[in-house]
Each structure stands twice: as C-alpha cells, then as structure tokens.
Scaffold this motif. Sequence first.
Motif, PDB file in Angstrom:
ATOM      1  N   GLN A  15      26.635  50.593  38.949  1.00 22.82           N
ATOM      2  CA  GLN A  15      27.800  51.396  39.279  1.00 22.82           C
ATOM      3  C   GLN A  15      27.873  51.635  40.786  1.00 22.82           C
ATOM      4  O   GLN A  15      26.894  52.042  41.403  1.00 22.82           O
ATOM      5  CB  GLN A  15      27.734  52.735  38.545  1.00 22.82           C
ATOM      6  CG  GLN A  15      27.801  52.625  37.034  1.00 22.82           C
ATOM      7  CD  GLN A  15      29.101  51.970  36.577  1.00 22.82           C
ATOM      8  OE1 GLN A  15      30.186  52.330  37.040  1.00 22.82           O
ATOM      9  NE2 GLN A  15      28.989  51.020  35.664  1.00 22.82           N
ATOM     10  N   PRO A  16      29.037  51.401  41.402  1.00 17.95           N
ATOM     11  CA  PRO A  16      29.181  51.665  42.835  1.00 17.95           C
ATOM     12  C   PRO A  16      29.116  53.152  43.131  1.00 17.95           C
ATOM     13  O   PRO A  16      29.398  53.989  42.260  1.00 17.95           O
ATOM     14  CB  PRO A  16      30.556  51.086  43.157  1.00 17.95           C
ATOM     15  CG  PRO A  16      31.299  51.124  41.863  1.00 17.95           C
ATOM     16  CD  PRO A  16      30.272  50.886  40.795  1.00 17.95           C
ATOM     17  N   THR A  17      28.742  53.483  44.341  1.00 13.34           N
ATOM     18  CA  THR A  17      28.682  54.875  44.770  1.00 13.34           C
ATOM     19  C   THR A  17      29.058  54.938  46.234  1.00 13.34           C
ATOM     20  O   THR A  17      29.308  53.906  46.866  1.00 13.34           O
ATOM     21  CB  THR A  17      27.271  55.465  44.544  1.00 13.34           C
ATOM     22  OG1 THR A  17      27.295  56.869  44.807  1.00 13.34           O
ATOM     23  CG2 THR A  17      26.238  54.798  45.435  1.00 13.34           C
ATOM     24  N   SER A  18      29.123  56.138  46.783  1.00 10.61           N
ATOM     25  CA  SER A  18      29.425  56.315  48.202  1.00 10.61           C
ATOM     26  C   SER A  18      28.185  56.817  48.916  1.00 10.61           C
ATOM     27  O   SER A  18      27.505  57.726  48.436  1.00 10.61           O
ATOM     28  CB  SER A  18      30.575  57.311  48.388  1.00 10.61           C
ATOM     29  OG  SER A  18      31.787  56.767  47.904  1.00 10.61           O
ATOM     30  N   ARG A  68      24.695  49.625  46.607  1.00  7.11           N
ATOM     31  CA  ARG A  68      25.785  50.132  45.754  1.00  7.11           C
ATOM     32  C   ARG A  68      26.816  50.945  46.530  1.00  7.11           C
ATOM     33  O   ARG A  68      27.827  51.347  45.980  1.00  7.11           O
ATOM     34  CB  ARG A  68      25.217  51.021  44.636  1.00  7.11           C
ATOM     35  CG  ARG A  68      24.211  50.352  43.729  1.00  7.11           C
ATOM     36  CD  ARG A  68      23.891  51.215  42.513  1.00  7.11           C
ATOM     37  NE  ARG A  68      23.304  52.505  42.843  1.00  7.11           N
ATOM     38  CZ  ARG A  68      23.831  53.690  42.515  1.00  7.11           C
ATOM     39  NH1 ARG A  68      24.962  53.761  41.861  1.00  7.11           N
ATOM     40  NH2 ARG A  68      23.205  54.816  42.836  1.00  7.11           N
ATOM     41  N   THR A  69      26.539  51.192  47.812  1.00  3.83           N
ATOM     42  CA  THR A  69      27.400  52.094  48.581  1.00  3.83           C
ATOM     43  C   THR A  69      28.532  51.297  49.221  1.00  3.83           C
ATOM     44  O   THR A  69      28.387  50.729  50.306  1.00  3.83           O
ATOM     45  CB  THR A  69      26.594  52.838  49.659  1.00  3.83           C
ATOM     46  OG1 THR A  69      25.893  51.878  50.453  1.00  3.83           O
ATOM     47  CG2 THR A  69      25.574  53.751  49.016  1.00  3.83           C
ATOM     48  N   THR A  70      29.669  51.274  48.548  1.00  2.00           N
ATOM     49  CA  THR A  70      30.780  50.433  48.972  1.00  2.00           C
ATOM     50  C   THR A  70      31.423  50.895  50.276  1.00  2.00           C
ATOM     51  O   THR A  70      32.172  50.132  50.901  1.00  2.00           O
ATOM     52  CB  THR A  70      31.852  50.378  47.871  1.00  2.00           C
ATOM     53  OG1 THR A  70      32.250  51.719  47.522  1.00  2.00           O
ATOM     54  CG2 THR A  70      31.292  49.702  46.618  1.00  2.00           C
ATOM     55  N   HIS A 120      27.114  47.210  51.976  1.00  2.00           N
ATOM     56  CA  HIS A 120      26.876  48.083  50.815  1.00  2.00           C
ATOM     57  C   HIS A 120      25.587  48.890  50.967  1.00  2.00           C
ATOM     58  O   HIS A 120      24.919  49.209  49.990  1.00  2.00           O
ATOM     59  CB  HIS A 120      26.860  47.285  49.517  1.00  2.00           C
ATOM     60  CG  HIS A 120      28.234  46.864  49.069  1.00  2.00           C
ATOM     61  ND1 HIS A 120      28.462  46.173  47.906  1.00  2.00           N
ATOM     62  CD2 HIS A 120      29.459  47.027  49.644  1.00  2.00           C
ATOM     63  CE1 HIS A 120      29.764  45.934  47.772  1.00  2.00           C
ATOM     64  NE2 HIS A 120      30.380  46.447  48.824  1.00  2.00           N
ATOM     65  N   SER A 156      32.654  40.751  40.132  1.00  2.00           N
ATOM     66  CA  SER A 156      32.898  42.157  39.804  1.00  2.00           C
ATOM     67  C   SER A 156      34.382  42.501  39.871  1.00  2.00           C
ATOM     68  O   SER A 156      34.913  43.176  38.987  1.00  2.00           O
ATOM     69  CB  SER A 156      32.118  43.067  40.759  1.00  2.00           C
ATOM     70  OG  SER A 156      30.727  42.883  40.599  1.00  2.00           O
TER      71      SER A 156
END
Length: 204
Positions: free
Chosen positions: A15-18, A75-77, A82, A135
């Motif tokens: 899952q992506p996150t910030s 994961r940090t878009t 990232h 994705s």
Amino acid sequence: MTDTEDHIREFARIQPTSGTPQMGRFIAAMRRLQDITVSADPDAALWEASAAAIEEVCARLEEHRAPAGVAPAGRTTNLPGHGHPLMPPWQVVASGPEEVTMRGAFSRFHVGGNDAVHGGVIPLFYDWHFGMVVSAAGRPDSRTAYLHVDYRRVTPIEIPLEARAWIDAVEGRKLFVRATMTDAEGNVLSEANGLMIKLLAHQP
C-alpha cells in the motif's frame, strides 16, 4: 470469484503512503551521502571518523526495524524514488491505466564514467518504472520475465529528464511494456521493452 480476485486476495498488495518532511530530509541526506561517498577522497582519519558516525546512526535506526510493507521506504509516493535510496530520485508526474510518465535526474552516485550514467542503472530504472505501469493498470502483482534496453545516447547526470512507459499488449498473464527516456530537447537517450507476468497464487 475470478482468478484475478483470487490472486489479489492471496497476495497483499504493498500500500502506498506519504513520507513525512522529516523522512524526506533524511532520504535527501542519504542521497547526498551517496554522492559524496563516490566523489570524496579524504585522509584515513576522516574515513574512520565518518564510519563511526554512520555506525552510530545505524545502531539507532536498528531499534526501529519494521517488516516489509510497514517500513515506508519504497512506498512513499510523495518522495523522489518513493523514499528508497536505491531508486533514482525521480517522481511520477502523470499516471493512468495505460501509461506512466516520470521526471527526474541522475546524480554523481549513478555515474559509470566520464559523468555518464552507469549502463546498469538504466535497466534498474526501467524495471521500477514498469512495475509502476503494472500498478497503475490495476494488474495483480507481477514479476519481470525479461527486460531489454537499447542505449541511443549517453545519459547525462544533473540534467532534467523524462521517461514514459506504456502498455504495448496484454495476453492473459502477460503484460508487454515499452518505454523511452528523453532529454529536454526531446532526444531519445534510451528505449526499453519488457514482459511482466502475473504471479500465480503459489508463487512468491
């Protein structure tokens, strides 16, 4: 339930996150360290002192290890690459189910010689880019079956570049992807094509 739905249920997608501003600052410092490491020539005492400082930071971070899918790196878009120091510091500027466009630049850390990006860095970049196409298309987790790169020109460092990757064809589990990397004048620096294959339920 369809085969695709079964697969998605079997494999938890990352899952992506910030990333926080503090993480962004840390990753930027890491990238600067990578650039300095390959360009510095200090005396033995400074190598020793620098190693001790880095070992101290490692010891502090070691206490906060997290499993894959929980640690934010990769994961940090909202962060270049990232938030993963292995990845070149590029970012997605446009993304859709058929195509993903990225912009960024390479640095001293990526040099193979004579201020040209190392030939092995380019396939790494395209492999990462192709994964983002998978994705964006909403495809299940896939692995790279092959990746072919044609080098058209020397890829420079410290110059803004753009890369565009798109779906060329879909055949069941197979996703054929193509990509190009260009400079600000539109010169094609390299082209790539690859095959991404959807994992089966028993495959890691």
